[in-house]
Design a protein around this motif. Sequence first.
Motif, PDB file in Angstrom:
ATOM      1  N   UNK A  27     -44.812 -50.338  17.829  1.00 32.76           N
ATOM      2  CA  UNK A  27     -44.895 -50.925  19.480  1.00 32.76           C
ATOM      3  C   UNK A  27     -44.127 -52.396  19.224  1.00 32.76           C
ATOM      4  N   UNK A  28     -44.222 -53.085  18.163  1.00 31.53           N
ATOM      5  CA  UNK A  28     -43.785 -54.379  17.655  1.00 31.53           C
ATOM      6  C   UNK A  28     -42.285 -54.147  17.938  1.00 31.53           C
ATOM      7  N   UNK A  29     -41.687 -53.000  17.344  1.00 31.76           N
ATOM      8  CA  UNK A  29     -40.357 -52.751  17.495  1.00 31.76           C
ATOM      9  C   UNK A  29     -39.713 -52.391  18.871  1.00 31.76           C
ATOM     10  N   UNK A  30     -40.428 -51.743  19.570  1.00 36.04           N
ATOM     11  CA  UNK A  30     -40.095 -51.337  21.003  1.00 36.04           C
ATOM     12  C   UNK A  30     -39.959 -52.929  21.816  1.00 36.04           C
ATOM     13  N   UNK A  31     -40.887 -53.673  21.502  1.00 36.83           N
ATOM     14  CA  UNK A  31     -41.129 -54.771  22.043  1.00 36.83           C
ATOM     15  C   UNK A  31     -39.904 -55.640  21.819  1.00 36.83           C
ATOM     16  N   UNK A  32     -39.487 -55.689  20.468  1.00 36.33           N
ATOM     17  CA  UNK A  32     -38.459 -56.631  20.322  1.00 36.33           C
ATOM     18  C   UNK A  32     -37.034 -55.923  20.777  1.00 36.33           C
ATOM     19  N   UNK A  33     -36.936 -54.436  20.792  1.00 34.66           N
ATOM     20  CA  UNK A  33     -35.700 -53.924  21.382  1.00 34.66           C
ATOM     21  C   UNK A  33     -35.634 -54.343  22.966  1.00 34.66           C
ATOM     22  N   UNK A  34     -36.821 -54.112  23.624  1.00 36.02           N
ATOM     23  CA  UNK A  34     -36.947 -54.609  25.063  1.00 36.02           C
ATOM     24  C   UNK A  34     -36.383 -56.087  25.310  1.00 36.02           C
ATOM     25  N   UNK A  35     -36.781 -57.049  24.489  1.00 32.49           N
ATOM     26  CA  UNK A  35     -36.224 -58.342  24.480  1.00 32.49           C
ATOM     27  C   UNK A  35     -34.791 -58.254  24.415  1.00 32.49           C
ATOM     28  N   UNK A  36     -34.269 -57.319  23.248  1.00 35.35           N
ATOM     29  CA  UNK A  36     -32.744 -57.405  23.254  1.00 35.35           C
ATOM     30  C   UNK A  36     -32.156 -56.894  24.401  1.00 35.35           C
ATOM     31  N   UNK A  37     -32.716 -55.830  24.989  1.00 35.99           N
ATOM     32  CA  UNK A  37     -32.168 -55.316  26.330  1.00 35.99           C
ATOM     33  C   UNK A  37     -31.858 -56.345  27.405  1.00 35.99           C
ATOM     34  N   UNK A  38     -33.088 -57.100  27.615  1.00 37.96           N
ATOM     35  CA  UNK A  38     -33.016 -58.152  28.469  1.00 37.96           C
ATOM     36  C   UNK A  38     -31.889 -59.260  28.147  1.00 37.96           C
ATOM     37  N   UNK A  39     -31.646 -59.375  26.937  1.00 42.40           N
ATOM     38  CA  UNK A  39     -30.764 -60.553  26.435  1.00 42.40           C
ATOM     39  C   UNK A  39     -29.300 -59.868  26.819  1.00 42.40           C
ATOM     40  N   UNK A  40     -29.149 -58.607  26.194  1.00 41.54           N
ATOM     41  CA  UNK A  40     -27.854 -57.945  26.595  1.00 41.54           C
ATOM     42  C   UNK A  40     -27.670 -57.927  27.848  1.00 41.54           C
ATOM     43  N   UNK A  41     -28.422 -57.593  28.830  1.00 40.06           N
ATOM     44  CA  UNK A  41     -28.273 -57.621  30.200  1.00 40.06           C
ATOM     45  C   UNK A  41     -27.887 -58.976  30.745  1.00 40.06           C
ATOM     46  N   UNK A  42     -28.570 -60.014  30.257  1.00 42.02           N
ATOM     47  CA  UNK A  42     -27.897 -61.451  30.537  1.00 42.02           C
ATOM     48  C   UNK A  42     -26.679 -61.620  30.162  1.00 42.02           C
ATOM     49  N   UNK A  43     -26.415 -61.181  28.909  1.00 45.47           N
ATOM     50  CA  UNK A  43     -24.984 -61.351  28.395  1.00 45.47           C
ATOM     51  C   UNK A  43     -24.081 -60.470  29.225  1.00 45.47           C
ATOM     52  N   UNK A  44     -24.370 -59.616  29.917  1.00 45.02           N
ATOM     53  CA  UNK A  44     -23.453 -58.750  30.720  1.00 45.02           C
ATOM     54  C   UNK A  44     -22.832 -57.748  29.824  1.00 45.02           C
ATOM     55  N   UNK A  45     -23.557 -57.478  28.725  1.00 46.47           N
ATOM     56  CA  UNK A  45     -23.232 -56.513  27.926  1.00 46.47           C
ATOM     57  C   UNK A  45     -23.773 -55.087  28.231  1.00 46.47           C
ATOM     58  N   UNK A  46     -23.303 -54.399  29.227  1.00 46.32           N
ATOM     59  CA  UNK A  46     -23.809 -53.123  29.509  1.00 46.32           C
ATOM     60  C   UNK A  46     -24.142 -52.213  28.546  1.00 46.32           C
ATOM     61  N   UNK A  47     -22.947 -52.156  27.634  1.00 50.28           N
ATOM     62  CA  UNK A  47     -22.908 -51.105  26.724  1.00 50.28           C
ATOM     63  C   UNK A  47     -24.021 -51.344  25.857  1.00 50.28           C
ATOM     64  N   UNK A  48     -24.271 -52.390  25.403  1.00 52.27           N
ATOM     65  CA  UNK A  48     -25.287 -52.575  24.291  1.00 52.27           C
ATOM     66  C   UNK A  48     -26.584 -52.557  24.795  1.00 52.27           C
ATOM     67  N   UNK A  49     -26.914 -53.039  26.080  1.00 53.10           N
ATOM     68  CA  UNK A  49     -28.178 -52.916  26.789  1.00 53.10           C
ATOM     69  C   UNK A  49     -28.474 -51.339  26.891  1.00 53.10           C
ATOM     70  N   UNK A  50     -27.503 -50.629  27.397  1.00 52.95           N
ATOM     71  CA  UNK A  50     -27.578 -49.147  27.505  1.00 52.95           C
ATOM     72  C   UNK A  50     -28.123 -48.468  26.156  1.00 52.95           C
ATOM     73  N   UNK A  51     -27.242 -48.901  25.150  1.00 50.31           N
ATOM     74  CA  UNK A  51     -27.435 -48.135  23.867  1.00 50.31           C
ATOM     75  C   UNK A  51     -28.598 -48.673  23.356  1.00 50.31           C
TER      76      UNK A  51
END
Lengths: 613, 513
Positions: B320-344
């Motif tokens: 659960x913790x891991x998924x939560x962290x990854x979700x935060x990562x996705x949000x940040x990647x989206x803000x950084x407009x790094x679609x590739x990293x967000x999708x990955x």
Amino acid sequence: MAHSARRDSPELPDLSLLKRLVRDQLIYLLEQLPGKKDLFIDSDLMSPLDRIANVSTLKQHEVDKLYKVEHKPIVSISDQICFLIRPRIQTVKWICDVVNADKAAGKFRRYKIIFTPQKFYACEAVLEEQGVFGDVTTDEWAFYLLPLDEDIISLELPEFFRDNFLAGDQRWVRTAGSALHLLHSLFGPFSKVYGIGRCSKMTYESWREQVEQGEQKARHAEIGNVFLIDRDVDFVTPLCSQVVYEGLVDDIFRIKCGCVEFGPEVTSSDKSIKVMLNSQDKVFNEIRNEHFSNVFGFLSQKARNLQTAYDKRRGMDIQQMKTFVSEELKGLKQEHRLLSLHISASESIMKKKTKQDFQELLKTEHCLLEGFEIRECISFIEEHINRQVSMIESLRLLCLLSVTENGLLPKDFKSLKAQYLQSYGADHLLTFSNLRQLGLLVEQQPGETLTVMESKVGKLVNDRTAVKLTDAFSSLAKKSHFRALSKKLNLVPKSDEEYDLRVPRDMAYIFSGAYIPLSCKIIEQVLERDSWTGLEEVTRLINGHEFAVTGADPKSKSDAQRIILVMFLGGCTFSEISALRFLGKERGYKFIVVTTAITNSSRLLEALLDNNV
Amino acid sequence: MSTLKLFLLIRWAWFQKSSQKADEYLREIKEQNVLGDAVRQCVEAAAHEYDPDTQKALMRVRSPEPEPEPQNHPITEAASFGKCFLTEFSPDQFVTTCRELRVLNAVRESSVGMPLTHTQFKQMTLQVLIDRLVYRQFYPLAIEVCRYLKIPDYQGVSRVLKHWASCKVQQKDLTDEAIARAVCAKVGDSPGVSYSDVAAKAYECGRPELAIKLLDFEARSGEQVPLLLKMKRSQLALSKAVESGDTDLVYTVVTYLKNEMNRGDFFMTLRNQPVALSLYRQFCKLQEPQTLKDLFNQDDDHQELGNFYVTSSYRDKRLEGRLAQLQSAVDEYNKAKNDFAAKATEEEMRLLRFQRKLDDEKGAGLLGLSLQATMEALMSLGLHKQAEQLYRDFRVPDKRYWWLKLTSLAEKEQWEELEKFSKSKKSPIGYLAFVEVCMKNNNRHEAKKYVSKVTPEQKVKAHLAVGDLEGAADAAIERRNESEMGAVLSRCSASDRLLMDKLNRARVATAKK
């Protein structure tokens, strides 16, 4: 290669002096803590230390037991403990834990930390923060340079590359400057210093500062010229598969501190054997710089010679036999032993490297270097990734593709990375982020017209405005410009000519005649011109902070002027060293290579992985 | 021996009057071999004399070597006699005494007023004399003395200048500008005078502005840092530290700033100093990961924040913790407009959930494996359906999937399955791969099944792979390809006479055309 050599090559200075100096200093430091003591050594200092002082020397100076630093609670019962470490925060933190644990247990000991080659304020800050500053004494062991061979000196700092080029942490620059200063005071004064790269520039400045602070003694120079070069000036060369014997051995068996461990598959017994690889090894010395395809020929010739030498025994009378046994036999036996080791090592390499796959791999690399049939190369890499041939190898090919092509097309960039993640896990997102930062794996900018425009501008007005413009452009993205450089410097010989690897005609032989290493080519060009004049276009493409400074006036055209110290900041490969040795033979120079560490494609890329945090 | 001295003096007097007896006296002395001693004593006596005229008289008896700076000084004028009578007499004592006397005479002047005897002077040493002059602020005289006695700059002139400058900065009646200029003009770049020391003095006297001005003259930027810190000019201290190229110094300042400033200001300061920032980042990575996050946050560096979350997700043991962290990562990647990293990252989350589900259901032990490794594991467990689901869900390239399935089935020797699979659709990796993989798993029989499906270009290779020389030869001849024929030939052994003849004939025929 002997036939092409100039006979008037100058003598190299005796580098073993460096060893004696640091050994004496270490002994002095150990004696500062009189009485029996246990010594804890950073694991990556073990091999370098072994080259300086062996266990019995240490024991003579009352070192009781030796331990490796393992970041675990310690078991030593000695009441004096000495730590011999690199100035790293993690290690210092561990020492603090050890000290604090002792305190909690009411145990009293004396602790001494010897930082090598120097201590950093950050380390002392940790000691202070953890409240043990008063409990330990600290010292510095100025072990900057380890001579690995008569023409190779290593700083043994593999982390230099990542810290400096990826993290932008310049803490080692001063170390490099001090190392250069040491060489200058022992073998200088240098009459000319060339350099290219930001780190080189800073190292040069740090060195100058130290020269100005210290007193200068007029002495007879043994090394005339110095060339400093940053690893990021040329990433292509270390990314290529090595095919010169020494490089191959390093790629396959990993040479550590001038010593290789041949496993059971080579020794054909169940034991591994450690072998020192340097010019003392007569057999190795003859094949180290040879293209691998020639090695077997050399070895079998050697074997025949050896047999003839043995055969001399027949028809000897007793007296002759006696002399033979006392004088020659030992040498022959030694040679015999080494010869059979190198033969089995070569066989083992053959097994791994002459397979179809390796040939295709090399073909792909050559195509990339030439910029030929790129689509085929991309599908080769794709298959490489899909079939999970090797994590590091795939990464290496990806980077080589990106660096030679000045970035990947957006479509390929995404798809190759996605496939790589599927193969090796999503944590490599971090690796990709690092590679991008270094410019090793990047996407072609949609405005690739920039490059075109840039070169046009560069040709039209070769003045300051152009330089400024270029600076502005290059700040947009780190670009490799490999193609342009390759054309300008003729790095890729024409492929329609036959290249005889037994009689190399240029440095390209180290890559089967397919590519002249950029780093070495730059060195050759600058030495030839005695300046950077005429290389403006090249330095502009590298964006390289190049410089050339004339120092002490060379009193005479002495031999020292033909001895050139090349300092690689961020590491160099054995192939590059071979290329320089070749260049030296051709031009009557002798090169001494100083490097922060010996590197190869695997070490370079492993330093950039981030999945081990 | 004082008689001798007298003797010489008398002789001198005689000589002055050009008496012929003078010569006689002298010769008499010389014959006794005591002339040297006599001369030495005279020089010594001169040293202890106060009256310059007597000094002169005594010195003049001495040998005649070239005197130091003859014309300029009364004492030296006095020195010249007996040269013709004494060879091999070292001039050192004479020269030194001359110089010392000049210095002593100078400080005995009433304007200075230090009535030192020669013995006192020797006792207290020259260093102390200079110090005394400096304390009485006779700077020009002190410098004069240093230069005259040729004291190395470092111990002499520079030291005086340092004192002078420290004194100068205390002159309240002069403006900062004027003092700075005066100091710079006098001191220039004399070695051993540290502008930072002078500046420290100025600061002590309550003139911080002057201190800063003086610091500007300091060539070694590292030297400026401690004072700047003391003066609370921390920003300037930081940039000077960076300029010095000494990372230890930079780090010292950073630590200092960290404790002095509030966090926001501290980060802002670092932001303008990339060198300091990367140094601090390195430190935080090891010591304070949370601070690292704050740093990125402050800079709105979403890419790095994303990376930060990904890194820390691996430290989290719970899914659960891991998924939560990854979700935060996705949000940040989206803000950084790094679609590739967000999708990955999103895919990684999906994969983790999928693995968890299967682990729970089948105890497959998949969690944390890469997609490829997951599919491999599933196939080896015989869970082909699930593997296929991944293949579709994650849009795994056909080639990868085919390679994977091919090797997996062959390794498990499920030959029927393999054949079915080969017929499911046209193989994206061709059929040579099937041949090779079967051979690798030592099944020639199965391998042969696929030879016929191989494309014409790879026919020869396929035949060779299964060891069918005749087939290979036929294929090569059919294709009239010389190099392929050569390849087959090279595999033939002596027992294949017939085949070799056939190939050679075909080769000749091809070559003719």
